[in-house]
Scaffold this motif. Structure first.
Motif, mmCIF file in Angstrom:
data_model
loop_
_atom_site.group_PDB
_atom_site.id
_atom_site.type_symbol
_atom_site.label_atom_id
_atom_site.label_comp_id
_atom_site.label_asym_id
_atom_site.label_seq_id
_atom_site.Cartn_x
_atom_site.Cartn_y
_atom_site.Cartn_z
ATOM 1 N N UNK A 1 0.854 -1.187 0.000
ATOM 2 C CA UNK A 1 0.000 0.000 0.000
ATOM 3 C C UNK A 1 0.893 1.241 0.000
ATOM 4 N N UNK A 2 0.675 2.113 -0.966
ATOM 5 C CA UNK A 2 1.405 3.382 -1.053
ATOM 6 C C UNK A 2 0.392 4.468 -1.420
ATOM 7 N N UNK A 3 0.787 5.733 -1.385
ATOM 8 C CA UNK A 3 -0.144 6.775 -1.839
ATOM 9 C C UNK A 3 -0.612 6.566 -3.278
ATOM 10 N N UNK A 4 0.234 5.918 -4.099
ATOM 11 C CA UNK A 4 -0.134 5.681 -5.495
ATOM 12 C C UNK A 4 -0.936 4.403 -5.682
ATOM 13 N N UNK A 5 -0.824 3.461 -4.736
ATOM 14 C CA UNK A 5 -1.523 2.174 -4.827
ATOM 15 C C UNK A 5 -2.263 1.901 -3.514
ATOM 16 N N UNK A 6 -3.368 2.621 -3.264
ATOM 17 C CA UNK A 6 -4.098 2.437 -2.003
ATOM 18 C C UNK A 6 -4.736 1.054 -1.912
ATOM 19 N N UNK A 7 -4.975 0.620 -0.691
ATOM 20 C CA UNK A 7 -5.565 -0.691 -0.466
ATOM 21 C C UNK A 7 -6.976 -0.802 -0.997
ATOM 22 N N UNK B 1 -6.768 -0.939 -5.472
ATOM 23 C CA UNK B 1 -5.689 -1.353 -6.368
ATOM 24 C C UNK B 1 -5.115 -2.666 -5.823
ATOM 25 N N UNK B 2 -4.019 -3.140 -6.417
ATOM 26 C CA UNK B 2 -3.358 -4.338 -5.907
ATOM 27 C C UNK B 2 -2.459 -4.043 -4.708
ATOM 28 N N UNK B 3 -2.391 -2.785 -4.301
ATOM 29 C CA UNK B 3 -1.606 -2.437 -3.132
ATOM 30 C C UNK B 3 -2.135 -3.153 -1.887
ATOM 31 N N UNK B 4 -1.277 -3.943 -1.243
ATOM 32 C CA UNK B 4 -1.671 -4.669 -0.040
ATOM 33 C C UNK B 4 -2.368 -5.981 -0.301
ATOM 34 N N UNK C 1 9.852 -3.631 -19.303
ATOM 35 C CA UNK C 1 8.656 -2.882 -18.945
ATOM 36 C C UNK C 1 8.492 -2.979 -17.432
ATOM 37 N N UNK C 2 8.488 -1.825 -16.760
ATOM 38 C CA UNK C 2 8.540 -1.784 -15.302
ATOM 39 C C UNK C 2 7.258 -1.189 -14.734
ATOM 40 N N UNK C 3 6.648 -1.917 -13.801
ATOM 41 C CA UNK C 3 5.393 -1.511 -13.181
ATOM 42 C C UNK C 3 5.536 -1.501 -11.663
ATOM 43 N N UNK C 4 4.690 -0.814 -10.925
ATOM 44 C CA UNK C 4 3.596 0.044 -11.372
ATOM 45 C C UNK C 4 4.047 1.347 -12.039
ATOM 46 N N UNK C 5 5.280 1.826 -11.697
ATOM 47 C CA UNK C 5 5.733 3.080 -12.272
ATOM 48 C C UNK C 5 7.254 3.141 -12.183
ATOM 49 N N UNK C 6 7.833 3.935 -13.076
ATOM 50 C CA UNK C 6 9.284 4.100 -13.063
ATOM 51 C C UNK C 6 9.699 5.164 -12.054
ATOM 52 N N UNK D 1 9.642 3.659 -3.604
ATOM 53 C CA UNK D 1 8.595 3.656 -2.581
ATOM 54 C C UNK D 1 7.964 2.283 -2.381
ATOM 55 N N UNK D 2 8.136 1.376 -3.351
ATOM 56 C CA UNK D 2 7.497 0.065 -3.244
ATOM 57 C C UNK D 2 8.359 -0.945 -2.489
ATOM 58 N N UNK D 3 9.623 -0.655 -2.306
ATOM 59 C CA UNK D 3 10.474 -1.542 -1.531
ATOM 60 C C UNK D 3 10.629 -2.928 -2.122
ATOM 61 N N UNK D 4 10.614 -3.052 -3.437
ATOM 62 C CA UNK D 4 10.716 -4.358 -4.076
ATOM 63 C C UNK D 4 12.094 -4.976 -3.843
ATOM 64 N N UNK D 5 12.118 -6.299 -3.776
ATOM 65 C CA UNK D 5 13.394 -7.004 -3.717
ATOM 66 C C UNK D 5 14.119 -6.904 -5.057
ATOM 67 N N UNK D 6 13.354 -6.916 -6.149
ATOM 68 C CA UNK D 6 13.951 -6.797 -7.483
ATOM 69 C C UNK D 6 14.501 -5.388 -7.672
ATOM 70 N N UNK D 7 15.784 -5.258 -7.993
ATOM 71 C CA UNK D 7 16.351 -3.916 -8.192
ATOM 72 C C UNK D 7 15.762 -3.241 -9.426
ATOM 73 N N UNK D 8 15.858 -1.939 -9.435
ATOM 74 C CA UNK D 8 15.379 -1.173 -10.580
ATOM 75 C C UNK D 8 16.191 -1.566 -11.807
ATOM 76 N N UNK D 9 15.542 -2.005 -12.897
ATOM 77 C CA UNK D 9 16.297 -2.496 -14.068
ATOM 78 C C UNK D 9 17.058 -1.390 -14.770
ATOM 79 N N UNK D 10 18.165 -1.781 -15.378
ATOM 80 C CA UNK D 10 19.037 -0.806 -16.045
ATOM 81 C C UNK D 10 18.361 -0.166 -17.247
ATOM 82 N N UNK D 11 17.482 -0.916 -17.930
ATOM 83 C CA UNK D 11 16.832 -0.404 -19.148
ATOM 84 C C UNK D 11 15.320 -0.435 -18.985
#
Length: 261
Positions: A155-161, A164-167, A186-191, A196-206
């Motif tokens: 859950x973030x300000x951009x993906x409220x519970x 959206x799929x937030x939470x 292609x990177x989601x929800x946003x570049x 702010x999403x704290x993903x384990x996957x690092x931000x991709x180079x491209x």
């Protein structure tokens, strides 16, 4: 679906401020709409007859087994059109219907014929350009390895519970490698503000902020006429199997107004 000439453009045509033009292309995947100096065009729609018409693939399988479409026919099931100019890049992806008809029963199960539905698709757009417009058409065959990365979205300000799929307990795709060139992802929800999403996957180079494929013969955008030439002898001589695209636009024989440029 159909489209009409936008009201203001129609008024400009009637008053002699613009002329209505069409640009017909097809077969080969790369075309350029020329725009002469001190003029500009407004593309407001297109009619697209997808590639693959007249092609039939027959398979046999037990009727209760869910299966993907046969390989060759599936490659015509998703096709992309893009318009590139000095002003912008506008890609459009179309899922193309694949018709399935039962034609009998064999010892291996149900015999099924698959055909591509190349009924024209009408799309309304609004693309302004004062320079040549590169029109690129191709088949989207598959994603590139590693494919799709899945993670839960917090859950973030951009993906409220709840809204959206937030939470949510599901794990949506957050990174999809669409083309092997530079591993465009292609990177989601946003570049922007990805952290702010704290993903384990690092931000991709491209990272790309929208879904589109770029040309590559194996897993990127596949040039349609060349692919057709590889699936059967002289198939590329049959007009019905090729795509055709008719672009509708207004031509203004003056420099582009500052507010439009």
């Amino acid at each position: 679906m159909s489209f009409s000439i936008p009201t203001q453009i129609e008024k400009d045509i009637v008053r002699g401020k613009a002329t209505y033009q069409t640009f017909q292309t097809g077969i080969g995947g790369q075309t350029v709409i020329p725009v002469t100096p001190n003029s500009y065009i407004v593309i407001f729609g297109y009619d697209f007859s997808p590639a693959g018409g007249g092609l039939t693939q027959v398979t046999s399988a037990p009727p209760t087994d869910p299966q993907l479409l046969p390989t060759e026919i599936s490659y015509f099931g998703t096709q992309q059109i893009s318009f590139y100019s000095a002003n912008a890049f506008n890609p459009f992806i179309h899922h193309v219907p694949i018709n399935i008809n039962s034609i009998g029963v064999t010892g291996e199960g149900l015999e099924v014929a698959y055909t591509v539905d190349n009924t024209p698709i009408a799309r309304q757009v609004y693309i302004i350009s004062s320079s040549d417009v590169a029109v690129t058409v191709g088949l989207i065959r598959k994603l590139t390895l590693p494919g799709v990365v899945y993670e839960a979205i917090p859950v973030t300000p951009s993906t409220p519970g709840f809204m959206t799929y937030g939470g949510d307990t599901q794990t949506p795709g957050i990174q999809s490698t669409l083309s092997p060139i530079a591993a465009m992802t292609f990177t989601q929800p946003q570049i922007n503000n990805y952290a702010q999403y704290g993903f384990a996957a690092p931000f991709p180079a491209n990272a790309a902020n929208q879904a589109f494929w770029i040309p590559n013969a194996l897993t990127g955008l596949t040039e349609p006429s060349n692919f057709i030439s590889t699936i059967g002898g002289d198939y590329d001589l049959n007009a019905v199997i090729h795509y055709y695209l008719n672009v509708h636009y207004a031509l203004y024989n003056r420099a582009i107004p500052e507010q439009l440029g």
